[in-house]
Design an enzyme around this catalytic site. Structure first.
Site, PDB file in Angstrom:
ATOM      1  N   ARG A 132       0.829  -1.205   0.000  1.00  0.00           N
ATOM      2  CA  ARG A 132       0.000   0.000   0.000  1.00  0.00           C
ATOM      3  C   ARG A 132       0.867   1.259   0.000  1.00  0.00           C
ATOM      4  NH1 ARG A 132      -4.766  -1.908  -0.121  1.00  0.00           N
ATOM      5  NH2 ARG A 132      -5.160  -3.883   0.932  1.00  0.00           N
ATOM      6  N   ASP A 133       0.445   2.239  -0.807  1.00  0.00           N
ATOM      7  CA  ASP A 133       1.142   3.527  -0.817  1.00  0.00           C
ATOM      8  C   ASP A 133       0.965   4.196   0.536  1.00  0.00           C
ATOM      9  OD1 ASP A 133       2.117   5.593  -3.338  1.00  0.00           O
ATOM     10  OD2 ASP A 133       1.657   6.484  -1.377  1.00  0.00           O
ATOM     11  N   ILE A 134       2.034   4.790   1.038  1.00  0.00           N
ATOM     12  CA  ILE A 134       2.016   5.397   2.365  1.00  0.00           C
ATOM     13  C   ILE A 134       1.153   6.660   2.393  1.00  0.00           C
ATOM     14  CG2 ILE A 134       4.025   6.944   2.183  1.00  0.00           C
ATOM     15  CD1 ILE A 134       5.009   5.669   4.834  1.00  0.00           C
ATOM     16  N   ASN A 154       4.973   6.810 -13.253  1.00  0.00           N
ATOM     17  CA  ASN A 154       5.666   8.089 -13.399  1.00  0.00           C
ATOM     18  C   ASN A 154       7.130   7.818 -13.715  1.00  0.00           C
ATOM     19  OD1 ASN A 154       3.343   9.628 -12.680  1.00  0.00           O
ATOM     20  ND2 ASN A 154       3.717   9.161 -10.530  1.00  0.00           N
ATOM     21  N   HIS A 157       8.007   1.388 -10.357  1.00  0.00           N
ATOM     22  CA  HIS A 157       6.801   1.016  -9.624  1.00  0.00           C
ATOM     23  C   HIS A 157       5.595   1.398 -10.445  1.00  0.00           C
ATOM     24  CE1 HIS A 157       8.153   5.029  -8.381  1.00  0.00           C
ATOM     25  NE2 HIS A 157       6.878   5.362  -8.262  1.00  0.00           N
ATOM     26  N   MET A 158       4.577   0.572 -10.358  1.00  0.00           N
ATOM     27  CA  MET A 158       3.304   0.888 -11.002  1.00  0.00           C
ATOM     28  C   MET A 158       2.290   1.192  -9.914  1.00  0.00           C
ATOM     29  SD  MET A 158       1.331  -1.222 -13.941  1.00  0.00           S
ATOM     30  CE  MET A 158       2.534  -0.704 -15.166  1.00  0.00           C
ATOM     31  N   HIS A 159       1.701   2.374  -9.986  1.00  0.00           N
ATOM     32  CA  HIS A 159       0.614   2.727  -9.075  1.00  0.00           C
ATOM     33  C   HIS A 159      -0.665   2.082  -9.617  1.00  0.00           C
ATOM     34  CE1 HIS A 159       2.646   6.392  -7.209  1.00  0.00           C
ATOM     35  NE2 HIS A 159       3.342   6.294  -8.327  1.00  0.00           N
ATOM     36  N   VAL A 206      10.617   8.173  -6.681  1.00  0.00           N
ATOM     37  CA  VAL A 206      11.418   7.032  -6.221  1.00  0.00           C
ATOM     38  C   VAL A 206      12.003   6.314  -7.446  1.00  0.00           C
ATOM     39  CG1 VAL A 206      11.411   4.876  -4.924  1.00  0.00           C
ATOM     40  CG2 VAL A 206       9.935   6.766  -4.192  1.00  0.00           C
TER      41      VAL A 206
HETATM   42  P1  AMP Z   1       6.387   8.412  -7.700  1.00  0.00           P
HETATM   43  O1  AMP Z   1       6.190   9.887  -7.551  1.00  0.00           O
HETATM   44  O2  AMP Z   1       5.643   7.844  -8.865  1.00  0.00           O
HETATM   45  O3  AMP Z   1       7.844   8.036  -7.672  1.00  0.00           O
HETATM   46  O4  AMP Z   1       5.667   7.750  -6.450  1.00  0.00           O
HETATM   47  C1  AMP Z   1       6.314   7.359  -5.292  1.00  0.00           C
HETATM   48  C2  AMP Z   1       5.232   6.906  -4.333  1.00  0.00           C
HETATM   49  O5  AMP Z   1       5.835   6.191  -3.289  1.00  0.00           O
HETATM   50  C3  AMP Z   1       4.419   8.038  -3.702  1.00  0.00           C
HETATM   51  O6  AMP Z   1       3.037   7.858  -4.013  1.00  0.00           O
HETATM   52  C4  AMP Z   1       4.682   7.884  -2.209  1.00  0.00           C
HETATM   53  O7  AMP Z   1       3.572   8.174  -1.402  1.00  0.00           O
HETATM   54  C5  AMP Z   1       5.099   6.417  -2.122  1.00  0.00           C
HETATM   55  N1  AMP Z   1       5.965   6.077  -1.002  1.00  0.00           N
HETATM   56  C6  AMP Z   1       7.097   6.700  -0.602  1.00  0.00           C
HETATM   57  N2  AMP Z   1       7.640   6.072   0.446  1.00  0.00           N
HETATM   58  C7  AMP Z   1       6.842   5.020   0.722  1.00  0.00           C
HETATM   59  C8  AMP Z   1       6.858   3.974   1.697  1.00  0.00           C
HETATM   60  N3  AMP Z   1       7.833   3.897   2.616  1.00  0.00           N
HETATM   61  N4  AMP Z   1       5.874   3.045   1.678  1.00  0.00           N
HETATM   62  C9  AMP Z   1       4.887   3.128   0.759  1.00  0.00           C
HETATM   63  N5  AMP Z   1       4.808   4.069  -0.187  1.00  0.00           N
HETATM   64  C10 AMP Z   1       5.772   5.013  -0.211  1.00  0.00           C
END
Ligand code: AMP
Length: 124
Positions: free
Chosen positions: A34-36, A92, A105-107, A101
């Protein structure tokens, strides 16, 4: 294009078990959690376990088994999160895509109507 992977990124730390995560699904090649900071009722991130910076890095350089494992995880998340009425998958990428990050990763976003993807270009 060369893809430089930073092993200190936060998702690499999650994969090494150095920081906790809320796991939804895991297989040999992928982890879903899950996204934080959720931006929809359902907001899950699916990441490969291999060191890939971005979607284009993963698509160009991951093995067939890694790609299959990743998409099997996407399918399982969509099934278990109950997004039958639809969802959005977002990857992204780098500066223009505002990727925070640098581990692919795929949202997966859903669970409610999400609105249009982007405003028409004339309104930007
Ligand atoms: P992006 O901008 O596409 O690189 O998205 C990075 C995502 O990672 C964001 O939606 C953050 O909320 C999520 N995120 C960052 N750190 C964590 C974490 N420790 N656990 C879960 N999600 C995270």
């Amino acid at each position: 294009m060369a893809f430089d992977y930073d092993p200190e990124n936060i998702f690499a730390k999650i994969l090494r078990g150095e920081i906790p995560n809320s796991t939804v699904f895991e297989n040999e090649h992928a982890l879903a959690f899950r996204d934080i900071a959720p931006q929809a009722k359902v907001h899950v991130l699916v990441i490969p376990k291999g060191s890939y910076v971005s979607l284009d890095d993963f698509a160009a350089n991951a093995s067939a088994a890694e790609q299959a494992g990743f998409f099997a995880a996407v399918a399982e998340v969509c099934r278990s999160e109950g997004v039958e009425e639809g969802f959005r998958a977002i990857a992204n990428t780098r500066a223009h895509g505002v990727q925070d990050v640098p581990h692919f990763h795929m949202h997966i976003l859903g669970g409610e109507p999400l609105g249009r993807m982007l405003p028409p270009r004339s309104q930007n």
